[in-house]
Design a protein around this motif. Structure first.
Motif, mmCIF file in Angstrom:
data_model
loop_
_atom_site.group_PDB
_atom_site.id
_atom_site.type_symbol
_atom_site.label_atom_id
_atom_site.label_comp_id
_atom_site.label_asym_id
_atom_site.label_seq_id
_atom_site.Cartn_x
_atom_site.Cartn_y
_atom_site.Cartn_z
ATOM 1 N N ALA A 268 0.826 -1.213 0.000
ATOM 2 C CA ALA A 268 0.000 0.000 0.000
ATOM 3 C C ALA A 268 0.854 1.253 0.000
ATOM 4 N N HIS B 27 -4.097 5.198 -3.092
ATOM 5 C CA HIS B 27 -5.251 4.769 -2.295
ATOM 6 C C HIS B 27 -6.585 5.217 -2.891
ATOM 7 N N ALA C 153 -3.439 -0.417 -1.507
ATOM 8 C CA ALA C 153 -3.599 0.933 -0.970
ATOM 9 C C ALA C 153 -5.072 1.297 -0.838
ATOM 10 N N SER C 154 -5.882 0.909 -1.821
ATOM 11 C CA SER C 154 -7.307 1.240 -1.796
ATOM 12 C C SER C 154 -8.044 0.462 -0.712
ATOM 13 N N GLN D 168 -6.650 -0.841 2.055
ATOM 14 C CA GLN D 168 -6.192 -0.332 3.351
ATOM 15 C C GLN D 168 -6.844 1.003 3.680
ATOM 16 N N HIS D 169 -6.959 1.856 2.691
ATOM 17 C CA HIS D 169 -7.593 3.163 2.894
ATOM 18 C C HIS D 169 -9.037 2.999 3.369
ATOM 19 N N GLY E 267 -0.432 2.634 7.772
ATOM 20 C CA GLY E 267 -1.497 3.469 7.219
ATOM 21 C C GLY E 267 -2.452 3.953 8.292
#
Length: 333
Positions: free
Chosen positions: A186, A191, A239-240, A242-243, A276
């Protein structure tokens, strides 16, 4: 100047720690790499490896702290929640050690201990404060009024945040444990590349089962269109995902802070090691004038230091248990 030996064996990490007068002097953790071959923790294997590890881990913890076993005033152990077989190993050792050395036995709630890890080092939160406890098995917002006066004001109605990370990693074909790998990928991704839904759960409770399903269908559909999708976009997917998980957690935490008018905010549990989550929490803290408390990485995952610290505060209250105590796979505050 009480000396407390802490034992942690709730899942697949065997840990022992020594606390002297409220200060952690050793914290030894033995990990179990065998579970990587199976894509997750195998309870029977975990309990067997605990039996192999617990004596040398305790010996090392005592040695590092430069104390003798006869100097120990009490032994604290994780009673639950956790895997029953793993808990049995720690409980049985603690009972035997206490009996052989004629010292008190102290039971500790694993989730309470995660919160009390904030009292290992400075700075320490002031009561009352809110603690977001996030792990593979739990996601809770806890109103902490005192060391053992805690109230769960919000919790997951199905899956935990840590499980959402691990199941996503499995969907993406990442090896176990996958949560840290999602965090790693990530950091190199966008994200905002993909949008995943935020569950509309009333109050302060959480839900992650729908998000996991959404991720599963998204990956399936993208792979149908482009078999090389994950190979090319795994950083963006991580990243997306986790965001979205982080925003779900922090949106509920902001709501709880407003509801209880509390500005001392803490996080605890294995997922609190996620970079994150830590970064976003600090950003939200700046926007809302929060005082944020984040444990060191070694005190986020399962460890005996937090058990020893909880045991220290229970020792001060003479809160001991008898030899008849049994482990509990499910244990509430």
């Amino acid at each position: 100047m009480p000396i407390i030996l802490g034992i942690e064996s709730s899942c697949d990490d065997t840990s022992a720690a020594i606390c002297i007068n409220g200060k952690i002097c050793s914290n030894v953790i033995a990990n179990q790499l065998i579970h990587k071959h199976y894509g997750g923790v195998v309870p029977e294997l975990a309990s067997r490896v605990h039996q192999q590890n617990i004596v040398p881990v305790v010996h090392q913890a005592i040695s590092i702290a430069k104390v003798h076993k006869n100097d120990i005033d009490a032994i604290a152990f994780t009673r639950g929640p956790g895997l029953l077989g793993s808990l049995l190993v720690g409980t049985s050792f603690a009972k035997g050690f206490a009996l052989a050395n004629t010292i008190p036995l102290i039971e500790v709630n694993h989730m309470q201990a995660h919160i009390l890890a904030h009292f290992i080092d400075e700075p320490k939160p002031s009561f009352p404060f809110l603690c977001l406890t996030v792990s593979g098995g739990h996601t809770q917002i806890v109103l902490v009024k005192d060391y053992f006066d805690m109230e769960i004001v919000g919790q997951t109605t199905d899956d935990a945040a840590g499980e959402a990370f691990d199941k996503t990693a499995k969907i993406l074909g990442l090896p176990y444990p996958g949560g840290p790998l999602i965090d790693k990928y990530a950091a190199e991704g966008d994200h905002l590349a993909f949008k995943f839904p935020e569950p509309q759960i009333p109050g302060l409770d959480f839900s992650f089962s729908g998000l996991k399903t959404s991720i599963l269908y998204f990956v399936r559909d993208e792979l149908k269109k482009n078999p090389g999708f994950l190979e090319n976009r795994i950083n963006d997917v991580c990243a997306s995902v986790q965001h979205r998980i982080v925003t779900i957690l922090l949106n509920k935490l902001k709501k709880a802070a407003r509801q209880f008018q509390i500005s001392d905010i803490a996080i605890a549990g294995g997922v609190s090691a996620n970079s994150g989550l830590r970064k976003s929490l600090l950003e939200v803290a700046g926007e809302n004038n929060w005082n944020v408390f984040i444990p060191k990485f070694e005190y986020c995952t399962d460890n005996a230091a937090m058990i020893a610290m909880a045991g220290y505060y229970k020792f001060l209250k003479s809160d001991f248990v008898s030899q008849e105590v049994a482990p509990m796979a499910r244990m509430v505050f």
